[in-house]
Design a protein around this motif. Sequence first.
Motif, PDB file in Angstrom:
ATOM      1  N   TYR A   1      14.710  98.971  85.637  1.00 51.79           N
ATOM      2  CA  TYR A   1      14.871  99.957  84.570  1.00 51.79           C
ATOM      3  C   TYR A   1      14.870  99.191  83.253  1.00 51.79           C
ATOM      4  O   TYR A   1      15.748  98.372  83.005  1.00 51.79           O
ATOM      5  CB  TYR A   1      16.180 100.739  84.735  1.00 51.79           C
ATOM      6  CG  TYR A   1      16.094 101.780  85.820  1.00 51.79           C
ATOM      7  CD1 TYR A   1      15.858 103.111  85.504  1.00 51.79           C
ATOM      8  CD2 TYR A   1      16.228 101.440  87.154  1.00 51.79           C
ATOM      9  CE1 TYR A   1      15.770 104.074  86.487  1.00 51.79           C
ATOM     10  CE2 TYR A   1      16.144 102.393  88.152  1.00 51.79           C
ATOM     11  CZ  TYR A   1      15.911 103.708  87.803  1.00 51.79           C
ATOM     12  OH  TYR A   1      15.821 104.653  88.790  1.00 51.79           O
TER      13      TYR A   1
ATOM     14  N   ASP B   1       6.720 102.833  84.548  1.00 53.98           N
ATOM     15  CA  ASP B   1       7.991 102.177  84.280  1.00 53.98           C
ATOM     16  C   ASP B   1       9.125 103.190  84.188  1.00 53.98           C
ATOM     17  O   ASP B   1       8.929 104.351  83.823  1.00 53.98           O
ATOM     18  CB  ASP B   1       7.925 101.390  82.968  1.00 53.98           C
ATOM     19  CG  ASP B   1       7.014 100.176  83.060  1.00 53.98           C
ATOM     20  OD1 ASP B   1       6.734  99.740  84.187  1.00 53.98           O
ATOM     21  OD2 ASP B   1       6.592  99.677  82.011  1.00 53.98           O
ATOM     22  N   TYR B   2      10.328 102.719  84.521  1.00 56.45           N
ATOM     23  CA  TYR B   2      11.539 103.523  84.364  1.00 56.45           C
ATOM     24  C   TYR B   2      12.336 102.923  83.221  1.00 56.45           C
ATOM     25  O   TYR B   2      12.371 101.702  83.044  1.00 56.45           O
ATOM     26  CB  TYR B   2      12.380 103.504  85.654  1.00 56.45           C
ATOM     27  CG  TYR B   2      11.718 104.221  86.801  1.00 56.45           C
ATOM     28  CD1 TYR B   2      11.780 105.603  86.908  1.00 56.45           C
ATOM     29  CD2 TYR B   2      11.038 103.517  87.787  1.00 56.45           C
ATOM     30  CE1 TYR B   2      11.176 106.264  87.956  1.00 56.45           C
ATOM     31  CE2 TYR B   2      10.429 104.174  88.840  1.00 56.45           C
ATOM     32  CZ  TYR B   2      10.504 105.552  88.917  1.00 56.45           C
ATOM     33  OH  TYR B   2       9.899 106.193  89.959  1.00 56.45           O
TER      34      TYR B   2
ATOM     35  N   GLU C   1      14.000  98.508  91.926  1.00 54.68           N
ATOM     36  CA  GLU C   1      13.305  98.997  90.745  1.00 54.68           C
ATOM     37  C   GLU C   1      13.928  98.402  89.483  1.00 54.68           C
ATOM     38  O   GLU C   1      15.131  98.193  89.415  1.00 54.68           O
ATOM     39  CB  GLU C   1      13.403 100.524  90.689  1.00 54.68           C
ATOM     40  CG  GLU C   1      12.466 101.170  89.713  1.00 54.68           C
ATOM     41  CD  GLU C   1      11.005 100.950  90.061  1.00 54.68           C
ATOM     42  OE1 GLU C   1      10.270 100.456  89.187  1.00 54.68           O
ATOM     43  OE2 GLU C   1      10.605 101.262  91.197  1.00 54.68           O
TER      44      GLU C   1
END
Length: 181
Positions: free
Chosen positions: A86, A108-109, A84
């Motif tokens: 960030y 989204d992170y 993922e």
Amino acid sequence: MVDTRQLGRQPGSMRTVNRIVTVPEAFETAMASVPKGQEIELDLRLEAVMEGVLVTGTAHGRLDAECSRCLDPLSEELEADFQELYRYAADEEEGGGSDEDAGDEDEDYYLEGDLLDLGPVIRDAVVLALPLSPLCGPDCPGLCAECGVKLADAGPDHGHGDGVDPRWEALRSIAEDPEQQ
């Protein structure tokens, strides 16, 4: 939460992290789960990229389940891979993105300062790695449809007759000797 200060904001920097965490709530499907309080080992690789921090990792732990055929309890090792990105929080303000990007924003992170919260990513990866139909063994015969006994314990001679509905019994003689009629 994982601290990313050691990476800085220089693309190309990388570090690895090995951490053991406790599951705050049960990660579960209908027949398998990682119970609350279970420990999961995380092997993480944090890489600084232009947009933020790319996290690649593997979660190792144990799952508890019941066989989908015979309903016996079982416990197995679980391994879930994830990756993922960030994003830096500043990208959101500087970006001036188009309206098309606004819909992707929820997916989204973002880093919270220099910290990233892996909780939702780990939960999603672990739940997706749980088996939908766990088996105690690939050759598990399951349960008898008539009486519910475990077929592995019942033996090969287990049966309930020919299973013909008694209302059709009168037609059996016609099937056995059609010239008699």
